[in-house]
Motif scaffolding. Structure first.
Motif, short mmCIF file in Angstrom:
data_model
loop_
_atom_site.label_atom_id
_atom_site.label_comp_id
_atom_site.label_asym_id
_atom_site.label_seq_id
_atom_site.Cartn_x
_atom_site.Cartn_y
_atom_site.Cartn_z
N ARG A 36 0.85 -1.19 0.00
CA ARG A 36 0.00 0.00 0.00
C ARG A 36 0.89 1.24 0.00
O ARG A 36 1.75 1.39 0.87
N LYS A 37 0.62 2.12 -0.96
CA LYS A 37 1.41 3.36 -1.02
C LYS A 37 0.51 4.54 -0.68
O LYS A 37 -0.54 4.74 -1.32
N VAL A 38 0.92 5.30 0.32
CA VAL A 38 0.08 6.38 0.86
C VAL A 38 0.88 7.68 0.86
O VAL A 38 2.05 7.69 1.24
N VAL A 39 0.25 8.77 0.43
CA VAL A 39 0.91 10.08 0.43
C VAL A 39 0.33 10.94 1.55
O VAL A 39 -0.88 10.99 1.74
N ILE A 40 1.23 11.61 2.27
CA ILE A 40 0.80 12.52 3.34
C ILE A 40 0.85 13.95 2.78
O ILE A 40 1.92 14.43 2.38
N LEU A 41 -0.30 14.58 2.73
CA LEU A 41 -0.40 15.92 2.14
C LEU A 41 -0.87 16.93 3.18
O LEU A 41 -1.50 16.57 4.17
N GLY A 42 -0.62 18.20 2.90
CA GLY A 42 -1.09 19.26 3.80
C GLY A 42 -0.16 20.45 3.75
O GLY A 42 0.96 20.37 3.21
N GLY A 68 -0.41 5.28 -9.04
CA GLY A 68 0.06 4.19 -8.16
C GLY A 68 -0.13 4.48 -6.68
O GLY A 68 0.45 3.80 -5.84
N ILE A 69 -0.93 5.50 -6.35
CA ILE A 69 -1.17 5.83 -4.94
C ILE A 69 -2.50 5.23 -4.50
O ILE A 69 -3.53 5.44 -5.13
N HIS A 70 -2.46 4.49 -3.38
CA HIS A 70 -3.67 3.83 -2.90
C HIS A 70 -4.52 4.73 -2.01
O HIS A 70 -5.74 4.55 -1.93
N GLY A 71 -3.88 5.65 -1.28
CA GLY A 71 -4.66 6.47 -0.36
C GLY A 71 -3.89 7.69 0.12
O GLY A 71 -2.68 7.82 -0.13
N TYR A 72 -4.60 8.57 0.83
CA TYR A 72 -4.01 9.84 1.28
C TYR A 72 -4.31 10.09 2.74
O TYR A 72 -5.43 9.85 3.20
N LEU A 95 -10.78 5.56 -7.30
CA LEU A 95 -10.85 5.38 -5.85
C LEU A 95 -9.99 6.42 -5.13
O LEU A 95 -8.87 6.67 -5.53
N MET A 96 -10.51 7.00 -4.06
CA MET A 96 -9.72 7.99 -3.35
C MET A 96 -9.91 7.87 -1.83
O MET A 96 -10.55 8.72 -1.22
N PRO A 97 -9.35 6.82 -1.25
CA PRO A 97 -9.45 6.68 0.20
C PRO A 97 -8.64 7.79 0.90
O PRO A 97 -7.48 8.03 0.55
N ILE A 98 -9.29 8.45 1.86
CA ILE A 98 -8.64 9.57 2.55
C ILE A 98 -8.92 9.50 4.05
O ILE A 98 -10.05 9.20 4.46
N VAL A 99 -7.90 9.81 4.84
CA VAL A 99 -8.14 10.12 6.25
C VAL A 99 -7.75 11.59 6.43
O VAL A 99 -6.62 11.99 6.14
N LEU A 100 -8.72 12.39 6.88
CA LEU A 100 -8.45 13.80 7.18
C LEU A 100 -8.05 13.87 8.65
O LEU A 100 -8.77 13.37 9.52
N VAL A 101 -6.90 14.51 8.92
CA VAL A 101 -6.38 14.56 10.29
C VAL A 101 -6.23 16.01 10.77
O VAL A 101 -5.54 16.80 10.14
N GLY A 102 -6.89 16.33 11.87
CA GLY A 102 -6.69 17.62 12.54
C GLY A 102 -5.61 17.41 13.58
O GLY A 102 -5.87 16.84 14.64
N ASN A 103 -4.38 17.82 13.27
CA ASN A 103 -3.25 17.53 14.16
C ASN A 103 -3.05 18.65 15.20
O ASN A 103 -3.67 19.70 15.11
N LYS A 104 -2.18 18.40 16.13
CA LYS A 104 -1.79 19.34 17.22
C LYS A 104 -2.93 19.58 18.20
O LYS A 104 -3.08 20.69 18.72
N ASN A 105 -3.74 18.57 18.44
CA ASN A 105 -4.85 18.79 19.38
C ASN A 105 -4.39 18.73 20.84
O ASN A 105 -5.21 18.81 21.75
N ASP A 106 -3.07 18.58 21.05
CA ASP A 106 -2.52 18.68 22.41
C ASP A 106 -2.33 20.14 22.83
O ASP A 106 -2.13 20.44 24.00
N LEU A 107 -2.37 21.06 21.85
CA LEU A 107 -2.09 22.47 22.18
C LEU A 107 -3.29 23.08 22.92
O LEU A 107 -4.42 22.62 22.78
N PRO A 108 -3.04 24.15 23.72
CA PRO A 108 -4.11 24.71 24.54
C PRO A 108 -5.32 25.16 23.72
O PRO A 108 -5.17 25.62 22.57
#
Ligand code: GDP
Length: 184
Positions: free
Chosen positions: A7-13, A77-81, A111-124
């Motif tokens: 599985r090949k996955v690209v991290i975008l943002g 050739g990308i399976h997901g993001y 096909l476009m499998p995606i996980v949307l991630v809201g990062n840095k939720n440890d910050l105040p």
């Protein structure tokens, strides 16, 4: 044991949202306080989910903005993001939406499998610019999975990458249904 599934996955943002930190936390189990943003880096990790073994290749990109064009290598050739924004940056959330539109334009109905991630939720809480519900709504409108995370949290970082593998299988089976097809 059957062959591992590749599985090949690209991290975008947008830049500085924590793409490399999430990848490193997952691959090396470490939160790097100092990390040189590289142009692009590819990591490999094997993991077992249920009875299946996966050979996951992660492409950690340098980051996109509103003017970025997505190269072929982010499509073919990308399976997901994994699409990352920071909950402390409204701009990064808007950029994530823009990246999704560009991906859709490039990939058409494939096909476009995606996980949307809201990062840095440890910050105040006072530094937060994007509500959890807005992240969830955006992911729902794409038919994607959503989660908030912190690259400082090993468990959450792990869940992101197991989730994208699950999403790839979920999207594949809903697309294939009774056609006889398989993600290669
Ligand atoms: P990238 O440009 O998207 O790959 O972002 P980096 O992973 O290089 O992270 C940018 C900055 O944000 C660095 O100073 C990281 O230490 C910090 N960072 C990344 N993820 C988190 C997180 O979840 N929480 C906090 N507090 N800081 C983070």
């Amino acid at each position: 044991m059957p062959m591992p599934k590749f599985r090949k996955v690209v991290i975008l943002g947008y830049r500085s949202v924590g793409k490399s930190s999430l990848a490193l936390q997952f691959v090396k189990g470490d939160f790097p306080e100092e990390y040189d943003p590289t142009i692009e880096n590819t990591w490999s990790k094997s993991l077992v989910l249920g009875t299946d073994e996966f050979d996951l290749q992660l492409v950690d990109t340098a980051g996109q903005d509103e003017y970025s064009l997505l190269p072929h290598s982010f499509v073919l050739g990308i399976h997901g993001y994994v699409l990352v924004y920071s909950v402390t940056s409204l701009k990064s959330f808007q950029i994530a939406n823009g990246i999704h539109t560009k991906l859709q334009d490039r990939r058409g109905k494939s096909l476009m499998p995606i996980v949307l991630v809201g990062n840095k939720n440890d910050l105040p809480a006072q530094s937060r610019e994007v509500k959890t519900e807005d992240g969830k709504k955006l992911a729902d409108s794409w038919g994607a999975a959503f989660m908030e995370a912190s690259a400082k949290d090993p468990e959450k970082s792990h869940v992101i990458f197991t989730k994208i593998i699950e999403e790839i299988d979920r999207v594949e089976s809903s697309f294939c249904d009774d056609r006889k097809c398989q993600v290669m």
